[in-house]
Design a protein around this motif. Structure first.
Motif, PDB file in Angstrom:
ATOM      1  N   TYR A   1      -1.348  -7.466  -4.046  1.00 52.65           N
ATOM      2  CA  TYR A   1      -2.376  -7.513  -2.928  1.00 52.65           C
ATOM      3  C   TYR A   1      -2.670  -6.308  -2.110  1.00 52.65           C
ATOM      4  CZ  TYR A   1      -3.071 -12.178  -4.705  1.00 52.65           C
ATOM      5  OH  TYR A   1      -3.556 -13.648  -5.551  1.00 52.65           O
ATOM      6  N   PRO A   2      -3.727  -5.883  -1.824  1.00 53.84           N
ATOM      7  CA  PRO A   2      -4.086  -4.746  -1.212  1.00 53.84           C
ATOM      8  C   PRO A   2      -3.599  -4.457   0.236  1.00 53.84           C
ATOM      9  CG  PRO A   2      -6.241  -6.245  -1.269  1.00 53.84           C
ATOM     10  CD  PRO A   2      -5.032  -6.767  -1.953  1.00 53.84           C
ATOM     11  N   THR A   3      -3.151  -5.387   1.138  1.00 55.97           N
ATOM     12  CA  THR A   3      -2.743  -5.085   2.183  1.00 55.97           C
ATOM     13  C   THR A   3      -1.559  -6.017   2.497  1.00 55.97           C
ATOM     14  OG1 THR A   3      -4.138  -6.962   3.275  1.00 55.97           O
ATOM     15  CG2 THR A   3      -5.273  -4.847   3.207  1.00 55.97           C
ATOM     16  N   PRO A   4      -0.692  -5.349   3.577  1.00 52.83           N
ATOM     17  CA  PRO A   4       0.586  -6.140   3.997  1.00 52.83           C
ATOM     18  C   PRO A   4       0.055  -7.513   4.508  1.00 52.83           C
ATOM     19  CG  PRO A   4       0.731  -3.813   4.708  1.00 52.83           C
ATOM     20  CD  PRO A   4      -0.713  -4.116   4.245  1.00 52.83           C
ATOM     21  N   GLU A   5      -0.911  -7.533   5.268  1.00 51.76           N
ATOM     22  CA  GLU A   5      -1.398  -8.851   5.744  1.00 51.76           C
ATOM     23  C   GLU A   5      -1.599 -10.146   4.662  1.00 51.76           C
ATOM     24  OE1 GLU A   5      -1.528  -5.900   8.642  1.00 51.76           O
ATOM     25  OE2 GLU A   5      -2.588  -5.889   6.677  1.00 51.76           O
ATOM     26  N   LYS A   6      -2.414  -9.718   3.725  1.00 59.06           N
ATOM     27  CA  LYS A   6      -2.826 -10.379   2.497  1.00 59.06           C
ATOM     28  C   LYS A   6      -1.378 -10.861   1.744  1.00 59.06           C
ATOM     29  CE  LYS A   6      -5.107 -12.500  -0.635  1.00 59.06           C
ATOM     30  NZ  LYS A   6      -5.923 -13.727  -0.475  1.00 59.06           N
ATOM     31  N   VAL A   7      -0.603  -9.889   1.537  1.00 59.75           N
ATOM     32  CA  VAL A   7       0.744 -10.230   1.120  1.00 59.75           C
ATOM     33  C   VAL A   7       1.427 -11.038   1.681  1.00 59.75           C
ATOM     34  CG1 VAL A   7       3.003  -9.147   0.328  1.00 59.75           C
ATOM     35  CG2 VAL A   7       0.850  -7.917  -0.112  1.00 59.75           C
ATOM     36  N   ILE A   8       1.619 -10.862   3.016  1.00 58.24           N
ATOM     37  CA  ILE A   8       2.455 -11.994   4.042  1.00 58.24           C
ATOM     38  C   ILE A   8       1.642 -13.409   3.849  1.00 58.24           C
ATOM     39  CG2 ILE A   8       2.811 -12.493   6.339  1.00 58.24           C
ATOM     40  CD1 ILE A   8       2.839  -9.447   6.685  1.00 58.24           C
TER      41      ILE A   8
ATOM     42  N   MET B   1       8.376  -5.423  -0.444  1.00 64.81           N
ATOM     43  CA  MET B   1       8.951  -4.352  -1.187  1.00 64.81           C
ATOM     44  C   MET B   1       8.364  -3.631  -2.331  1.00 64.81           C
ATOM     45  SD  MET B   1      12.749  -5.650  -1.656  1.00 64.81           S
ATOM     46  CE  MET B   1      13.512  -4.206  -2.677  1.00 64.81           C
ATOM     47  N   SER B   2       7.834  -4.422  -3.221  1.00 64.80           N
ATOM     48  CA  SER B   2       6.756  -4.034  -4.427  1.00 64.80           C
ATOM     49  C   SER B   2       5.552  -3.377  -3.721  1.00 64.80           C
ATOM     50  CB  SER B   2       6.661  -5.011  -5.379  1.00 64.80           C
ATOM     51  OG  SER B   2       6.024  -5.934  -4.777  1.00 64.80           O
ATOM     52  N   HIS B   3       4.974  -3.923  -2.817  1.00 62.00           N
ATOM     53  CA  HIS B   3       3.766  -3.443  -2.194  1.00 62.00           C
ATOM     54  C   HIS B   3       3.851  -2.060  -1.793  1.00 62.00           C
ATOM     55  CE1 HIS B   3      -0.173  -3.784   0.037  1.00 62.00           C
ATOM     56  NE2 HIS B   3       0.437  -3.301   1.132  1.00 62.00           N
ATOM     57  N   TYR B   4       5.088  -1.876  -1.054  1.00 66.50           N
ATOM     58  CA  TYR B   4       5.229  -0.512  -0.351  1.00 66.50           C
ATOM     59  C   TYR B   4       5.261   0.520  -1.434  1.00 66.50           C
ATOM     60  CZ  TYR B   4       7.981   2.752   2.389  1.00 66.50           C
ATOM     61  OH  TYR B   4       8.498   4.051   3.116  1.00 66.50           O
ATOM     62  N   PHE B   5       5.842   0.386  -2.473  1.00 63.98           N
ATOM     63  CA  PHE B   5       5.887   1.395  -3.549  1.00 63.98           C
ATOM     64  C   PHE B   5       4.604   1.203  -4.278  1.00 63.98           C
ATOM     65  CE2 PHE B   5      10.409   0.501  -2.834  1.00 63.98           C
ATOM     66  CZ  PHE B   5      10.721   1.534  -2.385  1.00 63.98           C
ATOM     67  N   ILE B   6       3.963   0.211  -4.522  1.00 63.11           N
ATOM     68  CA  ILE B   6       2.777   0.418  -5.305  1.00 63.11           C
ATOM     69  C   ILE B   6       1.633   1.145  -4.936  1.00 63.11           C
ATOM     70  CG2 ILE B   6       0.667  -1.311  -6.119  1.00 63.11           C
ATOM     71  CD1 ILE B   6       2.877  -3.234  -6.437  1.00 63.11           C
ATOM     72  N   TYR B   7       1.674   0.942  -3.359  1.00 60.22           N
ATOM     73  CA  TYR B   7       0.690   1.687  -2.456  1.00 60.22           C
ATOM     74  C   TYR B   7       1.118   2.809  -1.797  1.00 60.22           C
ATOM     75  CZ  TYR B   7      -2.433  -2.363  -3.778  1.00 60.22           C
ATOM     76  OH  TYR B   7      -2.941  -3.241  -4.367  1.00 60.22           O
ATOM     77  N   ARG B   8       2.293   3.407  -2.206  1.00 62.86           N
ATOM     78  CA  ARG B   8       2.824   4.750  -1.885  1.00 62.86           C
ATOM     79  C   ARG B   8       2.733   4.689  -0.275  1.00 62.86           C
ATOM     80  NH1 ARG B   8       3.992   4.307  -6.532  1.00 62.86           N
ATOM     81  NH2 ARG B   8       3.001   5.440  -8.273  1.00 62.86           N
ATOM     82  N   LEU B   9       3.250   3.831   0.390  1.00 67.44           N
ATOM     83  CA  LEU B   9       3.063   3.587   1.831  1.00 67.44           C
ATOM     84  C   LEU B   9       4.093   4.508   2.546  1.00 67.44           C
ATOM     85  CD1 LEU B   9       2.180   0.010   2.164  1.00 67.44           C
ATOM     86  CD2 LEU B   9       0.937   1.903   2.098  1.00 67.44           C
ATOM     87  N   GLY B  10       5.345   4.889   1.787  1.00 69.30           N
ATOM     88  CA  GLY B  10       6.091   5.947   2.808  1.00 69.30           C
ATOM     89  C   GLY B  10       7.452   6.024   1.706  1.00 69.30           C
ATOM     90  N   PRO B  11       8.281   6.887   1.933  1.00 73.31           N
ATOM     91  CA  PRO B  11       9.417   7.349   1.139  1.00 73.31           C
ATOM     92  C   PRO B  11      10.383   6.110   1.095  1.00 73.31           C
ATOM     93  CG  PRO B  11       9.515   8.456   3.434  1.00 73.31           C
ATOM     94  CD  PRO B  11       8.383   7.737   3.160  1.00 73.31           C
ATOM     95  N   LYS B  12      11.067   5.782   0.128  1.00 77.44           N
ATOM     96  CA  LYS B  12      11.966   4.719  -0.060  1.00 77.44           C
ATOM     97  C   LYS B  12      13.327   4.851   1.079  1.00 77.44           C
ATOM     98  CE  LYS B  12      14.930   6.578  -3.887  1.00 77.44           C
ATOM     99  NZ  LYS B  12      16.427   6.520  -3.306  1.00 77.44           N
ATOM    100  N   ARG B  13      13.435   5.877   1.659  1.00 85.60           N
ATOM    101  CA  ARG B  13      14.679   5.855   2.559  1.00 85.60           C
ATOM    102  C   ARG B  13      13.987   4.951   4.036  1.00 85.60           C
ATOM    103  NH1 ARG B  13      13.307   9.836   6.629  1.00 85.60           N
ATOM    104  NH2 ARG B  13      11.650  11.285   5.522  1.00 85.60           N
ATOM    105  N   LYS B  14      12.653   4.951   4.137  1.00 89.47           N
ATOM    106  CA  LYS B  14      11.919   4.267   5.083  1.00 89.47           C
ATOM    107  C   LYS B  14      11.619   2.629   4.764  1.00 89.47           C
ATOM    108  CE  LYS B  14      10.547   8.360   7.924  1.00 89.47           C
ATOM    109  NZ  LYS B  14       9.389   8.713   8.643  1.00 89.47           N
ATOM    110  N   LEU B  15      12.037   2.269   3.702  1.00 90.39           N
ATOM    111  CA  LEU B  15      11.839   1.066   3.255  1.00 90.39           C
ATOM    112  C   LEU B  15      11.827  -0.021   4.246  1.00 90.39           C
ATOM    113  CD1 LEU B  15      10.782  -1.240   1.148  1.00 90.39           C
ATOM    114  CD2 LEU B  15      12.660  -0.969  -0.216  1.00 90.39           C
TER     115      LEU B  15
ATOM    116  N   ASP C   1      -3.836  -3.441 -13.477  1.00 89.68           N
ATOM    117  CA  ASP C   1      -5.410  -3.190 -13.464  1.00 89.68           C
ATOM    118  C   ASP C   1      -6.098  -3.623 -12.399  1.00 89.68           C
ATOM    119  OD1 ASP C   1      -5.231  -1.842 -15.854  1.00 89.68           O
ATOM    120  OD2 ASP C   1      -5.713  -3.621 -17.244  1.00 89.68           O
ATOM    121  N   MET C   2      -5.543  -4.611 -11.448  1.00 87.36           N
ATOM    122  CA  MET C   2      -6.114  -5.169 -10.367  1.00 87.36           C
ATOM    123  C   MET C   2      -6.004  -4.367  -9.201  1.00 87.36           C
ATOM    124  SD  MET C   2      -4.813  -9.018 -10.736  1.00 87.36           S
ATOM    125  CE  MET C   2      -6.077  -9.645  -9.469  1.00 87.36           C
ATOM    126  N   ILE C   3      -5.346  -3.205  -9.153  1.00 84.80           N
ATOM    127  CA  ILE C   3      -5.313  -2.242  -8.032  1.00 84.80           C
ATOM    128  C   ILE C   3      -6.565  -1.403  -7.829  1.00 84.80           C
ATOM    129  CG2 ILE C   3      -4.200  -0.130  -7.065  1.00 84.80           C
ATOM    130  CD1 ILE C   3      -1.610  -0.914  -8.971  1.00 84.80           C
TER     131      ILE C   3
END
Length: 276
Positions: free
Chosen positions: A124-131, A157-171, A274-276
């Motif tokens: 899903y496209p936003t953290p708020e929607k995911v939550i 976790m998956s949202h963070y990487f799918i949407y390239r929200l930062g480096p994994k060290r800051k997960l 394909d939904m991204i």
């Protein structure tokens, strides 16, 4: 995502709460668990319930407890399998549909069931929607603060990487900005049954490994509920640009490939992405 989740689940199933198997954690093959009947290369409830979640997402069905519970029941009834907790397995055998599921379930668990199936919600496209979506699905079976928080963290976790929200060290820092928990604190030692434990171990493993093969071995090395740790971690790791996708071919080809096995997972993965 789902293919890697299933590989982590199926590989980890040979090691779950079986400390004596640790010496065989070399990725050479799927292993027979010393006390369980599951055929090596078969996935468990972690994957089956993730499939049920993903099918609701790609079908764009109403995101309601009734629809989600119906999907859980349908996924089990068409493909009954080992791997569920014994009482929950018996429960799924006895009931007929999502309505009966909701009528009879006691949703007071703080274990890992809601977290293990949450990774697809990261699409899903936003953290708020995911939550929002994760909280609804988690409350069906794990309507406790820890149960819901663990599921939300796993989905983010998956949202963070799918949407390239930062480096994994800051997960861990990212997760702490959205959901209560010490997600930056490295996990050490055996992983017991609580949901936050599996998610914490998965976060630790993702943050400190740069390849999927290392990630899988690291998840198993924690000992305890390692199939769930590996399922959560590999689902997220498969979406990271910083993690090399080097799962051994024999673990891919050795994954079960019945009606809802490897090929089905690959197809469902494509529909999700394909939904991204």
């Amino acid at each position: 995502m789902l293919l890697e989740l299933a590989i982590g689940d199926a590989y980890g199933a040979g090691f779950e709460y079986a400390n004596e198997m640790g010496a065989y954690n070399d990725l050479s093959k799927y292993l027979q668990h010393p006390r369980h009947r599951l055929i090596p290369g078969s996935y468990t409830d972690d994957t089956q319930m993730s499939i049920a979640i993903a099918e609701v997402i790609v079908a764009q069905l109403p995101w309601t407890p009734e629809v989600l519970a119906d999907s859980f029941v349908r996924a089990f009834k068409r493909d009954p399998r080992e791997g569920y907790a014994s009482r929950f397995y018996d429960f799924l055998v006895e009931i007929q549909d999502g309505e009966e599921f909701l009528d009879r379930i006691r949703p007071d668990s703080d274990k890992s069931g809601a977290a293990m199936r949450a990774a697809p919600i990261g699409i899903y496209p936003t953290p708020e929607k995911v939550i929002e979506a994760t909280t609804i699905q988690a409350a069906i079976t794990h309507n406790t603060p820890d149960g819901i928080n663990a599921a939300v963290a796993a989905a983010l976790m998956s949202h963070y990487f799918i949407y390239r929200l930062g480096p994994k060290r800051k997960l861990g820092q990212f997760l702490e900005g959205y959901v209560s928990g010490d997600w930056s604190q490295p996990w050490e030692g055996k992983v017991k049954s609580k949901g936050w434990m599996s998610v914490s171990a998965a976060i630790t493993a993702v943050m400190r490994n740069d390849s999927m093969s290392q990630l899988l071995q690291d998840c198993i090395a924690f000992t305890g509920d390692v199939d769930t740790v590996a399922a959560i971690a590999l689902a997220a790791g498969s979406c990271s640009e910083e993690i090399s996708q080097d799962i051994p071919d024999h673990l891919i080809t050795g994954l079960e490939n019945g009606s809802y096995g490897r090929d089905y997972l690959i197809q469902l993965d494509k529909q999700l992405m394909d939904m991204i």
